[in-house]
Design a protein around this motif. Structure first.
Motif, PDB file in Angstrom:
ATOM      1  N   SER A  61     -26.332  -3.388  -5.808  1.00 16.13           N
ATOM      2  CA  SER A  61     -25.634  -4.108  -6.974  1.00 16.13           C
ATOM      3  C   SER A  61     -24.077  -5.453  -6.775  1.00 16.13           C
ATOM      4  O   SER A  61     -23.529  -5.955  -8.067  1.00 16.13           O
ATOM      5  N   GLY A  62     -23.769  -5.580  -5.819  1.00 15.29           N
ATOM      6  CA  GLY A  62     -23.564  -6.575  -4.708  1.00 15.29           C
ATOM      7  C   GLY A  62     -22.513  -6.362  -4.036  1.00 15.29           C
ATOM      8  O   GLY A  62     -21.217  -7.188  -3.679  1.00 15.29           O
ATOM      9  N   LYS A  63     -21.708  -5.120  -4.080  1.00 13.98           N
ATOM     10  CA  LYS A  63     -21.151  -4.672  -3.115  1.00 13.98           C
ATOM     11  C   LYS A  63     -21.147  -4.301  -1.618  1.00 13.98           C
ATOM     12  O   LYS A  63     -21.913  -3.665  -0.462  1.00 13.98           O
ATOM     13  N   SER A 122     -40.866   0.643   4.213  1.00 15.94           N
ATOM     14  CA  SER A 122     -41.606   0.317   3.255  1.00 15.94           C
ATOM     15  C   SER A 122     -42.547   1.734   2.317  1.00 15.94           C
ATOM     16  O   SER A 122     -43.027   2.602   2.968  1.00 15.94           O
ATOM     17  N   GLY A 123     -42.440   1.299   1.467  1.00 17.10           N
ATOM     18  CA  GLY A 123     -42.332   2.869   0.155  1.00 17.10           C
ATOM     19  C   GLY A 123     -41.954   4.246   0.598  1.00 17.10           C
ATOM     20  O   GLY A 123     -41.785   4.844  -0.237  1.00 17.10           O
ATOM     21  N   TYR A 148     -32.589  -2.735  -1.403  1.00 15.42           N
ATOM     22  CA  TYR A 148     -33.157  -3.081  -2.206  1.00 15.42           C
ATOM     23  C   TYR A 148     -32.041  -4.403  -3.454  1.00 15.42           C
ATOM     24  O   TYR A 148     -32.009  -2.876  -4.328  1.00 15.42           O
ATOM     25  N   ALA A 149     -32.272  -5.667  -3.674  1.00 16.72           N
ATOM     26  CA  ALA A 149     -31.667  -5.869  -5.090  1.00 16.72           C
ATOM     27  C   ALA A 149     -32.689  -6.830  -5.425  1.00 16.72           C
ATOM     28  O   ALA A 149     -32.966  -7.880  -4.615  1.00 16.72           O
ATOM     29  N   GLU A 150     -32.839  -6.530  -6.314  1.00 14.58           N
ATOM     30  CA  GLU A 150     -33.458  -7.100  -7.904  1.00 14.58           C
ATOM     31  C   GLU A 150     -35.374  -7.328  -6.202  1.00 14.58           C
ATOM     32  O   GLU A 150     -35.917  -8.789  -6.707  1.00 14.58           O
ATOM     33  N   GLY A 151     -35.572  -6.641  -6.092  1.00 13.07           N
ATOM     34  CA  GLY A 151     -36.272  -6.212  -5.770  1.00 13.07           C
ATOM     35  C   GLY A 151     -36.259  -6.944  -3.935  1.00 13.07           C
ATOM     36  O   GLY A 151     -37.158  -6.755  -3.225  1.00 13.07           O
ATOM     37  N   LYS A 152     -35.875  -7.536  -3.778  1.00 13.47           N
ATOM     38  CA  LYS A 152     -35.315  -7.950  -2.141  1.00 13.47           C
ATOM     39  C   LYS A 152     -34.411  -6.863  -1.177  1.00 13.47           C
ATOM     40  O   LYS A 152     -33.789  -6.211  -1.786  1.00 13.47           O
TER      41      LYS A 152
END
Length: 265
Positions: A61-63, A122-123, A148-152
């Motif tokens: 989330s940004g931390k 992965s997975g 993962y942040a926004e899928g990255k």
């Protein structure tokens, strides 16, 4: 005379039935013990995995900086029943923060030698490594969660724990309730846990100090998911043979397969 003969036959049958019942009772008891051991281990790992997944979400989330991610790790450490050390490594597998400070020297180090890269996760929402010898000189298993942040891909959190943290309480419970000991093997024969501290980290299948009877039983355990076997060995420094019965089952968690054994003399 005929009555006496019948009484002797009856006594022999009763003795045989009672003896068989004792064997069945012990095997049944060991099966109950191994079922409890698997259940308790799975519960502990699952609980700590949930804490880690939530912590990974906080970092996502940004931390991601050193200070805020360290606070996430500190909170996770307080909640966990297993944590020995925790670190957060970024997408380049460089350690950003650690907790506690006993592994502070790891900050800035490259973790790529452990193979826990993007493809490894992965997975997976949670992963469990094999029993490892870590850079800090300890032997431990490592539970980890990808970030993962926004899928990255943004790296991962990993938590090392000594097997005593996971199995020590379960061992005490089983011994007090059933009088049995606990052992946990990887399917390659490496001992993750044994009530004898000196046995941990040894590979029964390859270590020349183990007698052939013990190796044969260990191979059977490694090859079969559940089962029962026996082995006999000579006590070190004593002219005494020990016979043990082993009942085991399998725990699969985070990509690892563990054989959970209950030992009885």
């Amino acid at each position: 005379m005929r009555l006496l003969h019948l009484l002797i036959i009856g006594l022999f049958i009763c003795t045989a039935v009672i003896s068989a019942g004792c064997v069945d009772t012990q095997e049944t008891s060991q099966k109950k013990a191994v079922s409890e051991a698997v259940s308790l281990t799975n519960h502990s790992l699952s609980e700590n995995a949930e804490y880690m997944i939530r912590a990974a979400g906080e970092i996502a989330s940004g931390k991601t900086d050193a200070d805020s991610s360290k606070q996430v790790l500190a909170d996770l450490y307080q909640k966990s029943t297993l944590a020995q050390t925790i670190l957060y490594a970024d997408e380049n597998m460089i350690v950003i923060s650690v907790y506690p400070d006993i592994i502070r020297s790891s900050v800035g180090s490259d973790q790529s030698s452990y193979g826990t890269d993007k493809s490894y996760y992965s997975g997976k929402t949670i992963a469990l490594t094999k029993y490892l010898h870590l850079d800090d000189g300890t032997n431990a298993s490592v539970l980890s969660a990808p970030v993962y942040a926004e899928g990255k891909w943004k790296g991962y959190i990993s938590m090392s724990f000594d097997s005593s943290k996971l199995f020590g309480g379960i061992e005490r419970h089983l011994f007090e309730k059933y009088g049995y000991h606990l052992c946990v093997l990887q399917t390659d024969g490496n001992q993750i846990y044994d009530y004898d501290l000196g046995e941990r980290g040894k590979n029964i299948l390859t270590d020349p100090s183990y007698p052939e009877d013990v190796k044969a039983a260990a191979l059977e355990v490694c090859l079969e998911k559940p089962g029962t076997t026996e082995y006999t060995y000579q006590k070190t420094g004593a002219n005494e043979s020990v016979h043990k019965t082993v009942v085991w089952d399998t725990l699969e968690f985070g990509g690892q397969i563990w054989r959970v054994l209950i030992l009885a003399e």
